[in-house]
Design a protein around this motif. Structure first.
Motif, PDB file in Angstrom:
ATOM      1  N   MET A 147       0.814  -1.171   0.000  1.00  0.00           N
ATOM      2  CA  MET A 147       0.000   0.000   0.000  1.00  0.00           C
ATOM      3  C   MET A 147       0.868   1.249   0.000  1.00  0.00           C
ATOM      4  O   MET A 147       0.507   2.237  -0.636  1.00  0.00           O
ATOM      5  CB  MET A 147      -0.941  -0.032   1.186  1.00  0.00           C
ATOM      6  N   SER A 148       1.984   1.177   0.685  1.00  0.00           N
ATOM      7  CA  SER A 148       2.868   2.343   0.740  1.00  0.00           C
ATOM      8  C   SER A 148       3.419   2.683  -0.640  1.00  0.00           C
ATOM      9  O   SER A 148       3.487   3.856  -1.026  1.00  0.00           O
ATOM     10  CB  SER A 148       4.020   2.085   1.706  1.00  0.00           C
ATOM     11  N   GLU A 149       3.816   1.657  -1.392  1.00  0.00           N
ATOM     12  CA  GLU A 149       4.354   1.895  -2.736  1.00  0.00           C
ATOM     13  C   GLU A 149       3.287   2.452  -3.673  1.00  0.00           C
ATOM     14  O   GLU A 149       3.555   3.341  -4.474  1.00  0.00           O
ATOM     15  CB  GLU A 149       4.926   0.604  -3.308  1.00  0.00           C
ATOM     16  N   THR A 150       2.074   1.926  -3.565  1.00  0.00           N
ATOM     17  CA  THR A 150       0.977   2.407  -4.413  1.00  0.00           C
ATOM     18  C   THR A 150       0.637   3.853  -4.065  1.00  0.00           C
ATOM     19  O   THR A 150       0.430   4.681  -4.950  1.00  0.00           O
ATOM     20  CB  THR A 150      -0.267   1.518  -4.236  1.00  0.00           C
ATOM     21  N   ALA A 151       0.588   4.157  -2.778  1.00  0.00           N
ATOM     22  CA  ALA A 151       0.296   5.528  -2.355  1.00  0.00           C
ATOM     23  C   ALA A 151       1.361   6.491  -2.861  1.00  0.00           C
ATOM     24  O   ALA A 151       1.043   7.586  -3.342  1.00  0.00           O
ATOM     25  CB  ALA A 151       0.209   5.582  -0.835  1.00  0.00           C
ATOM     26  N   ALA A 152       2.615   6.091  -2.786  1.00  0.00           N
ATOM     27  CA  ALA A 152       3.701   6.953  -3.266  1.00  0.00           C
ATOM     28  C   ALA A 152       3.646   7.129  -4.777  1.00  0.00           C
ATOM     29  O   ALA A 152       3.866   8.226  -5.297  1.00  0.00           O
ATOM     30  CB  ALA A 152       5.045   6.370  -2.846  1.00  0.00           C
ATOM     31  N   ALA A 153       3.330   6.060  -5.488  1.00  0.00           N
ATOM     32  CA  ALA A 153       3.286   6.130  -6.953  1.00  0.00           C
ATOM     33  C   ALA A 153       2.173   7.045  -7.449  1.00  0.00           C
ATOM     34  O   ALA A 153       2.330   7.720  -8.477  1.00  0.00           O
ATOM     35  CB  ALA A 153       3.109   4.730  -7.533  1.00  0.00           C
ATOM     36  N   PHE A 154       1.049   7.089  -6.732  1.00  0.00           N
ATOM     37  CA  PHE A 154      -0.078   7.921  -7.152  1.00  0.00           C
ATOM     38  C   PHE A 154      -0.177   9.224  -6.360  1.00  0.00           C
ATOM     39  O   PHE A 154      -1.132   9.982  -6.531  1.00  0.00           O
ATOM     40  CB  PHE A 154      -1.388   7.136  -7.029  1.00  0.00           C
ATOM     41  N   ALA A 155       0.783   9.469  -5.491  1.00  0.00           N
ATOM     42  CA  ALA A 155       0.845  10.693  -4.683  1.00  0.00           C
ATOM     43  C   ALA A 155      -0.436  10.905  -3.871  1.00  0.00           C
ATOM     44  O   ALA A 155      -1.016  11.990  -3.861  1.00  0.00           O
ATOM     45  CB  ALA A 155       1.154  11.905  -5.550  1.00  0.00           C
ATOM     46  N   VAL A 156      -0.874   9.822  -3.215  1.00  0.00           N
ATOM     47  CA  VAL A 156      -2.037   9.900  -2.328  1.00  0.00           C
ATOM     48  C   VAL A 156      -1.630   9.324  -0.971  1.00  0.00           C
ATOM     49  O   VAL A 156      -0.558   8.761  -0.817  1.00  0.00           O
ATOM     50  CB  VAL A 156      -3.258   9.128  -2.897  1.00  0.00           C
ATOM     51  N   SER A 157      -2.494   9.450  -0.002  1.00  0.00           N
ATOM     52  CA  SER A 157      -2.168   8.951   1.333  1.00  0.00           C
ATOM     53  C   SER A 157      -2.334   7.434   1.407  1.00  0.00           C
ATOM     54  O   SER A 157      -3.075   6.827   0.641  1.00  0.00           O
ATOM     55  CB  SER A 157      -3.065   9.616   2.377  1.00  0.00           C
ATOM     56  N   TRP A 158      -1.635   6.858   2.376  1.00  0.00           N
ATOM     57  CA  TRP A 158      -1.728   5.423   2.621  1.00  0.00           C
ATOM     58  C   TRP A 158      -3.152   5.053   2.980  1.00  0.00           C
ATOM     59  O   TRP A 158      -3.656   4.020   2.571  1.00  0.00           O
ATOM     60  CB  TRP A 158      -0.772   5.084   3.764  1.00  0.00           C
ATOM     61  N   TRP A 159      -3.818   5.906   3.765  1.00  0.00           N
ATOM     62  CA  TRP A 159      -5.184   5.648   4.212  1.00  0.00           C
ATOM     63  C   TRP A 159      -6.160   5.604   3.039  1.00  0.00           C
ATOM     64  O   TRP A 159      -7.097   4.822   3.048  1.00  0.00           O
ATOM     65  CB  TRP A 159      -5.617   6.708   5.221  1.00  0.00           C
ATOM     66  N   LEU A 160      -5.947   6.431   2.029  1.00  0.00           N
ATOM     67  CA  LEU A 160      -6.825   6.418   0.854  1.00  0.00           C
ATOM     68  C   LEU A 160      -6.683   5.103   0.085  1.00  0.00           C
ATOM     69  O   LEU A 160      -7.684   4.513  -0.347  1.00  0.00           O
ATOM     70  CB  LEU A 160      -6.509   7.599  -0.065  1.00  0.00           C
ATOM     71  N   VAL A 161      -5.470   4.634  -0.060  1.00  0.00           N
ATOM     72  CA  VAL A 161      -5.238   3.354  -0.747  1.00  0.00           C
ATOM     73  C   VAL A 161      -5.882   2.219   0.050  1.00  0.00           C
ATOM     74  O   VAL A 161      -6.539   1.339  -0.511  1.00  0.00           O
ATOM     75  CB  VAL A 161      -3.730   3.094  -0.948  1.00  0.00           C
ATOM     76  N   ARG A 162      -5.738   2.251   1.362  1.00  0.00           N
ATOM     77  CA  ARG A 162      -6.345   1.219   2.207  1.00  0.00           C
ATOM     78  C   ARG A 162      -7.862   1.238   2.096  1.00  0.00           C
ATOM     79  O   ARG A 162      -8.499   0.181   1.989  1.00  0.00           O
ATOM     80  CB  ARG A 162      -5.928   1.419   3.658  1.00  0.00           C
ATOM     81  N   ALA A 163      -8.469   2.396   2.109  1.00  0.00           N
ATOM     82  CA  ALA A 163      -9.924   2.515   1.990  1.00  0.00           C
ATOM     83  C   ALA A 163     -10.401   2.000   0.638  1.00  0.00           C
ATOM     84  O   ALA A 163     -11.418   1.294   0.547  1.00  0.00           O
ATOM     85  CB  ALA A 163     -10.350   3.963   2.188  1.00  0.00           C
ATOM     86  N   ALA A 164      -9.661   2.308  -0.421  1.00  0.00           N
ATOM     87  CA  ALA A 164     -10.033   1.831  -1.755  1.00  0.00           C
ATOM     88  C   ALA A 164      -9.923   0.318  -1.847  1.00  0.00           C
ATOM     89  O   ALA A 164     -10.789  -0.348  -2.434  1.00  0.00           O
ATOM     90  CB  ALA A 164      -9.142   2.490  -2.810  1.00  0.00           C
ATOM     91  N   LEU A 165      -8.891  -0.250  -1.259  1.00  0.00           N
ATOM     92  CA  LEU A 165      -8.716  -1.699  -1.259  1.00  0.00           C
ATOM     93  C   LEU A 165      -9.821  -2.389  -0.462  1.00  0.00           C
ATOM     94  O   LEU A 165     -10.365  -3.410  -0.884  1.00  0.00           O
ATOM     95  CB  LEU A 165      -7.349  -2.065  -0.692  1.00  0.00           C
ATOM     96  N   THR A 166     -10.178  -1.814   0.671  1.00  0.00           N
ATOM     97  CA  THR A 166     -11.258  -2.369   1.487  1.00  0.00           C
ATOM     98  C   THR A 166     -12.575  -2.355   0.722  1.00  0.00           C
ATOM     99  O   THR A 166     -13.318  -3.342   0.729  1.00  0.00           O
ATOM    100  CB  THR A 166     -11.388  -1.587   2.807  1.00  0.00           C
TER     101      THR A 166
END
Length: 57
Positions: free
Chosen positions: A1-20
């Protein structure tokens, strides 16, 4: 999730919420599933050893 958040310049929490949310949309309802196979991981539930009692012998 950290790598995806960094690649798209969004927060870790946003990536986690989208995955959930994606998991809720694609996974089966647990109550509707019926198991076809049940596995037991442990074959030894307790360890009992024989001890000779000197007084009763």
């Amino acid at each position: 999730m950290s790598e995806t958040a960094a690649a798209f310049a969004v927060s870790w929490w946003l990536v986690r919420a989208a995955l959930t949310e994606a998991c809720f949309l694609t996974l089966f309802e647990v109550d509707e599933l019926s198991p076809r196979l049940l596995g037991i991981d442990e074959h030894r539930f307790r360890s009992v050893r024989y001890f000779r009692d000197a007084e009763s012998s």
